[in-house]
Design an enzyme around this catalytic site. Structure first.
Site, PDB file in Angstrom:
ATOM      1  CG  ASP A 158      40.079  35.436  30.538  1.00 10.02           C
ATOM      2  OD1 ASP A 158      41.054  34.706  30.911  1.00 10.02           O
ATOM      3  OD2 ASP A 158      40.097  36.694  30.367  1.00 10.02           O
TER       4      ASP A 158
HETATM    5  C1  BGC Z   1      43.770  36.648  30.685  1.00  8.18           C
HETATM    6  C2  BGC Z   1      43.798  36.088  29.326  1.00  8.18           C
HETATM    7  C3  BGC Z   1      44.611  34.863  29.411  1.00  8.18           C
HETATM    8  C4  BGC Z   1      44.566  34.052  30.739  1.00  8.18           C
HETATM    9  C5  BGC Z   1      45.437  32.801  30.701  1.00  8.18           C
HETATM   10  C6  BGC Z   1      43.537  35.768  31.833  1.00  8.18           C
HETATM   11  O1  BGC Z   1      43.733  36.541  33.185  1.00  8.18           O
HETATM   12  O2  BGC Z   1      42.556  37.679  30.900  1.00  8.18           O
HETATM   13  O3  BGC Z   1      43.806  37.059  28.409  1.00  8.18           O
HETATM   14  O4  BGC Z   1      44.740  34.200  28.178  1.00  8.18           O
HETATM   15  O5  BGC Z   1      44.850  34.521  31.695  1.00  8.18           O
HETATM   16  O6  BGC Z   1      46.626  33.586  31.193  1.00  8.18           O
END
Ligand code: BGC
Length: 651
Positions: free
Chosen positions: A227
């Site tokens: 993530d």
């Molecule tokens: C989120 C993810 C997301 C990623 C990219 C993170 O803060 O937890 O779900 O895909 O950001 O935007």
């Protein structure tokens, strides 16, 4: 013919070490995530974009260029594999048109905490079987249309409070039986990637957790990315293949060269290349040498057909929780009072961009697809042909009482946003609703909800409709159900609790013991306002056994039930099969969902026969044991409305 895996291996063998390293880390580019191409070998760039609710409008220029779909939890409320697939196919077309070859979804976390800030983004609701069954068509729909899906957030990211540091303290049994199954189902569907989460699991960060990552990677035919910012070390050997978005230096060439053996690098490279060749071979602007700015900011990827599908999904997601005296459908001849500010809630685009929040139509944060406009409930009701509508948007029951009407449609909403859990399960206008439902005329409550909400006024309300963030077509969908232009067919993917304190609250410590074990959601057996799997139609169905459960030689339990529409309107029913394990199994002493199907639209007097074939493997507990003893099988209309039951001894 060269198979993708073989092609990936051939290409991988041609890469220089710096080229390999570059694949393991995000770089700059206009998408949420970007990995540069290798033009020498025609390896496309990887363009990753959120999310499970459709193409994220990460830049305001994209608003209106992509479809505003209902959220993942709304899609889950359809319990309809074909509809999920149709969504995925159409949304994939938009990702392709916008130049992305990876979608950062589906969100698969099983709801543990009803207040969870991202529950609207999770297609599993509170049940691993629901999540597993819907993950499959979601992933295939995207991947068969050229977009690699990403199963997220792996694993146990069940709350947003302290999400970057809390540790889920969980037993192997709970992990394997409650939280792993949707991810395993994703792997079985061939998902090309998975995203490890921010939190820790039994003390170790999810993105460097060898135990959980190796469980996943034993079945995952793809790569694991972090993530955004969830990497804490150069953890390739532990199972992290790609550091996203690449703003830290854990996966710098120096760290990779000094800390990671080349064979581990090679494995990560092939895990990345294989889905690229299998699912998303060189296409569009990802081809070396091309930029994607035109696709990102200019291409209009939405189509009238996609909008029509978004509206259909919204309609099929509207939950009818209650309908006393068949108050719905509401005759168009009635004088209807549309009351409560939420019936007229604006689509505050500039505020959403200024504060990265959501509204009553979309979730806030990275899963957000900002609609260019929305159909509010009052707009929808007006368009549905009600000739005498009166309105009051002050959230004052006294003002509502002044209207000269035969019935009320009273709205309330709640919002939710990534990185925060909700502070309350109450709708924002709960106090108003509590008064409106006491007025003499019948009241139809409409809740625009991010997930579970408490409905303390439910006894007095004549009817209750819930739509989880429905996107642009929220109001028209609600109006179609209110007016009877469409029949309600959704079933709830979550329980509606009686009280917030009946639910698991976000853990405020760093060490978060999952003391409830397997008793998540309806499996805790507590009384609820409306149960998991519940959803009324405008008609009545009766259930009969055609064949009670029998064990078949091919290792399945076969059952067959007849569903008869005994009411006087047509409707679609969703029979669900539940199993209560023998007591010695250690399973919750509550019947657990094993499968479900939707019937066709049944005319009054019509019937259909539904077969459930449960593999014996689906009855095994976490360690593979098929516990001997007497199993109770139930087929019903919800987790607490089990119409048929029968037993079967397995030895
Ligand atoms: C989120 C993810 C997301 C990623 C990219 C993170 O803060 O937890 O779900 O895909 O950001 O935007």
């Amino acid at each position: 013919m060269v198979f993708p895996a073989a092609l990936a291996a051939i290409v991988a063998s041609q890469l220089t070490i710096p080229e390999k390293y570059a694949l393991l880390k995000g770089s700059d580019g206009g998408y949420v995530g970007n990995v540069g191409n290798v033009s020498r070998l025609s390896i496309p760039s990887i363009k990753l974009q959120d999310a499970g609710n459709g193409f994220r409008t990460s830049d305001a220029r994209m608003v209106g260029q992509v479809t505003s779909w209902p959220c993942a939890l709304a899609l889950a409320s359809s319990w309809d594999r074909e509809l999920v697939r149709a969504f995925a196919e159409s949304a994939a077309e938009e990702f392709v048109a916008k130049g992305a070859n990876v979608v950062l979804g589906p969100g698969l976390n099983v709801h543990r905490v009803a207040l969870g800030g991202r529950n609207a983004e999770y297609i599993s609701g509170e049940d691993p079987v629901l999540g597993s069954k819907l993950a499959d068509p979601w992933i295939r729909g995207f991947q068969e249309n050229g977009v690699i899906a990403t199963a997220k957030h792996f694993v146990l990211n069940n709350q947003e409070t302290h999400r970057g540091s809390y540790s889920a303290r969980v037993s192997e049994r709970t992990l394997k039986e409650v939280y792993m199954p949707p991810f395993e189902a994703a792997a079985m569907a061939g998902v090309g990637s998975a995203m490890c989460s921010y939190n820790r699991v039994n003390g170790t960060y999810a993105c460097e957790n060898f135990r959980t990552l190796s469980m996943l990677k034993s079945v995952l035919p793809g790569w694991v990315m972090s993530d955004w910012g969830a990497t804490h070390s150069t953890s390739v050997v532990e199972g992290l293949d790609q550091d996203m978005p690449g703003w830290d230096s854990f996966f710098s060439p120096l760290n990779l060269a000094t800390q990671v053996p080349m064979e581990a690098i090679d494995e990560s490279v092939s895990r990345i290349l294989d889905p690229l060749f299998r699912v998303a071979p060189r296409r569009g602007c990802t081809v070396p040498g091309n930029g994607c700015d035109r696709e990102l900011y200019e291409v209009n990827a939405s189509t009238p057909a996609h909008s029509a599908l978004a509206e259909k999904i919204a309609v099929e997601s509207v939950l009818l929780l209650k309908n006393d005296d068949d108050v719905l459908p509401l005759s168009r001849d009635l004088r209807v009072g549309i009351v409560g500010s939420a019936c007229n809630a604006p689509n505050n685009i500039s505020d959403m961009y200024a504060r990265d929040v959501g509204n009553y139509y979309v979730v806030g944060g990275s899963g957000r697809v900002v609609p260019d406009s929305v159909i509010t409930v009052v707009d929808g009701m007006k368009a549905a042909g009600y000739g005498n509508i009166q309105t009051s948007f002050t959230d004052s029951a006294e003002d509502a009482a002044e209207l000269d009407v035969d019935a009320y449609v009273a709205c309330a909403g709640a919002t939710s946003v990534e990185a925060q859990d909700r502070s309350s399960l109450s709708l924002d206008q709960e106090a108003f609703l509590e008064k409106v439902v006491r007025l003499p005329q019948p009241t139809v409550v409409v809740a625009l909800a991010p997930g579970a909400v408490v409905l303390p006024f439910s006894d007095q309300a004549s009817a209750i409709l819930v739509i989880f963030f429905g996107g642009k077509f929220t109001g028209s969908s609600v109006a179609r159900i209110v007016s009877g232009a469409s029949s309600p067919s959704a079933k709830s993917p979550i329980s509606f609790p009686l009280f917030q304190n009946d639910t698991i609250l976000p853990c405020l410590d760093q060490d978060c013991p999952y003391e409830e074990g397997l008793e998540v959601g309806y499996k805790n057996g507590k009384p609820v306002a409306f149960p998991f799997g519940h959803g009324l139609t405008f008609t009545t169905f009766e259930y009969y056994w055609i064949a009670e459960p029998v064990e078949q030689k091919n290792d399945t339990v076969a059952t067959r039930a007849r569903i008869v529409n005994v009411g006087n309107r047509s409707g679609v029913e969703t029979p669900q099969i539940y199993v209560l394990y023998p007591e010695i199994s250690g399973e919750p002493m509550v019947p657990q969902l094993k499968d479900f199907q939707k019937t066709v639209d049944l005319a009054p007097g019509g019937y259909t026969d539904i077969s459930f074939l449960l593999p014996l493997d689906s009855l095994r507990i976490y360690d593979g044991t098929l516990v001997k003893g007497t199993y109770h099988f139930y087929i019903g209309a919800s987790s607490r409305d089990l119409r048929l039951n029968s037993t079967l001894s397995l030895s």
